[in-house]
Design an enzyme around this catalytic site. Sequence first.
Site, PDB file in Angstrom:
ATOM      1  N   THR A  72      54.397 -55.839 -63.347  1.00 56.95           N
ATOM      2  CA  THR A  72      53.812 -56.229 -61.663  1.00 56.95           C
ATOM      3  C   THR A  72      53.119 -57.433 -61.905  1.00 56.95           C
ATOM      4  O   THR A  72      52.199 -57.841 -62.736  1.00 56.95           O
ATOM      5  CB  THR A  72      52.864 -55.271 -61.586  1.00 56.95           C
ATOM      6  OG1 THR A  72      53.697 -53.824 -61.512  1.00 56.95           O
ATOM      7  CG2 THR A  72      52.639 -55.177 -60.023  1.00 56.95           C
TER       8      THR A  72
ATOM      9  N   ASP B  24      52.286 -47.764 -56.907  1.00 60.32           N
ATOM     10  CA  ASP B  24      51.273 -48.355 -56.128  1.00 60.32           C
ATOM     11  C   ASP B  24      51.391 -49.673 -55.425  1.00 60.32           C
ATOM     12  O   ASP B  24      50.466 -49.815 -54.445  1.00 60.32           O
ATOM     13  CB  ASP B  24      50.086 -48.383 -56.874  1.00 60.32           C
ATOM     14  CG  ASP B  24      49.982 -49.205 -58.288  1.00 60.32           C
ATOM     15  OD1 ASP B  24      51.077 -49.391 -58.708  1.00 60.32           O
ATOM     16  OD2 ASP B  24      49.083 -49.972 -58.255  1.00 60.32           O
TER      17      ASP B  24
END
Lengths: 313, 313
Positions: free
Chosen positions: B179, B210
């Site tokens: 990420t 998330d």
Amino acid sequence: MNKYAIAIHGGAGTITRASMSAEKELSYKKGLEDAINAGDKILAKGGTSLDAVEAAIRCLEDNALFNAGRGAVFTNEGKNEMDASIMEGLTLKAGAVTGVMNIKNPITLAKAVMEKSEHVFLSGLGAMQFAETMKIEFMPDEYFFVQQRYDQLTQAKETDTITMDHTEIKTSAKDKTGTVGCVALDIFGNLAAGTSTGGMTNKKYGRVGDSPIIGAGTYANNNTCAISCTGVGEYFIRAVVAYDISCLMEYKGLSLKQACDVVVNKKLVTIGGEGGLIAMDAKGNIELPFNSEGMYRAMKKSDGEMYIGIYRD
Amino acid sequence: MNKYAIAIHGGAGTITRASMSAEKELSYKKGLEDAINAGDKILAKGGTSLDAVEAAIRCLEDNALFNAGRGAVFTNEGKNEMDASIMEGLTLKAGAVTGVMNIKNPITLAKAVMEKSEHVFLSGLGAMQFAETMKIEFMPDEYFFVQQRYDQLTQAKETDTITMDHTEIKTSAKDKTGTVGCVALDIFGNLAAGTSTGGMTNKKYGRVGDSPIIGAGTYANNNTCAISCTGVGEYFIRAVVAYDISCLMEYKGLSLKQACDVVVNKKLVTIGGEGGLIAMDAKGNIELPFNSEGMYRAMKKSDGEMYIGIYRD
């Protein structure tokens, strides 16, 4: 025996006494009563708050009056796309799904994600594939076809409005409905919360609201509270509403009532976020605040206290 | 002139000095340097933190070394499904997308959701339809086909593992990635945060982590901080990590450094949540905490201070 408690909501919005027929009011109250009793029955037998939350929400999902499960509203493409989430206050485990179709009870799917997958949040066709492997109950399109919902879509398309959960499409449409949710405390002292929704009439672009988002639409933590929200989801996401109430209690020492007041009547109002929520702390205190005209809501406690409300009294 | 600052991450995970060749280390450092400079350049010219966050993340998305945009990992079905989110600290406006394919820069799509839609969060094909109406750049499958990523999928399928962002698939695979994210403060005193990811290698069931969730992977508020997370998303969702840091500052009076320490090194560790985050407060203080072996990270301030790091030093 330790005390237990349960509270539910069937959505907030522009719900006024003047706009409601006696017959319709009775139907909604019956729907709320059936759901609160479904959850209460489990708690009274010594069941868990998680199971009570699932049972109460299943009951609301099966009732076409409410915008969840069977009564889910139609998207712009004439589909019923549903979201749900559930969280357990003891373990902070959670499960959520977004954009699922033909699932009879999305809350049961969210619970399966929590209990039987290594994930928290599944979406769309992938979530439905997971549902198949879990033998979750599917229903054909016709099951979800509620004429009133389809009429709402037709009206919304004519006026090119994207309707939030509980906003009037035209002033003569008196059939507001909404997201449903439940919070509960069981005799073991454990809190749980869940939320389920059919989204917005005429919604486009795979819009996701706050209902499936842990921290926004749903949150549960034995140290603080259990929360389920309903309202204009975009504002509830930006304000991280459910977890905000928990943090105000944990970090600032506010009571459940004070924290609810700050978030629902001050912070949300400031940014224009219409809606409400149901909240319960680990002592079984219950708050049912909303800043809209009405919110379908009910609560029941082990001492026999019970309340069912629709309007701002 | 008021001060400004920017920080980025390229993912956390089992990144050790022993597992990294000198050549590979140089490539990663160059990638981080290019991205931090792309954002810094905008801030130096008096641009907004929102534009700087977008520019830095676009640079990381265009770099196949990082698990976002071009370098997104493959799902179980051999697709590249990407998530992104962005938030503005002044207005608390936010935009997010999940499960989008063939979008060159998901962060730009998230920014368009924030600025040009009435929604916060769009998913899947719906989000891609919105991208088309916004003239967001699409790229063919080949653009996203990075041989190393495909090999990772093959390995993961062979061992039937669902690989989190930055976990080793086999011990000889030295190509961890992750990420990406950015936080920035502009000369107007406004904070912004953004996160973009290609998810997990071999992920199934439309799993959402998330990264696209406001409050979990991304949060920005001028009163407190800007946060972008990286790690095992399930734990970051359950702990509402990004907003938790903000609440610890706002409600408990902790400093940015103290709040980061509580969340990353205590709360996340307790529940087994491996990963890290980048954090900035409204004074331009920066924290880059992680509880994993390493995290690709960089920061640059208007006074010329600059840092690029990979390992736990």
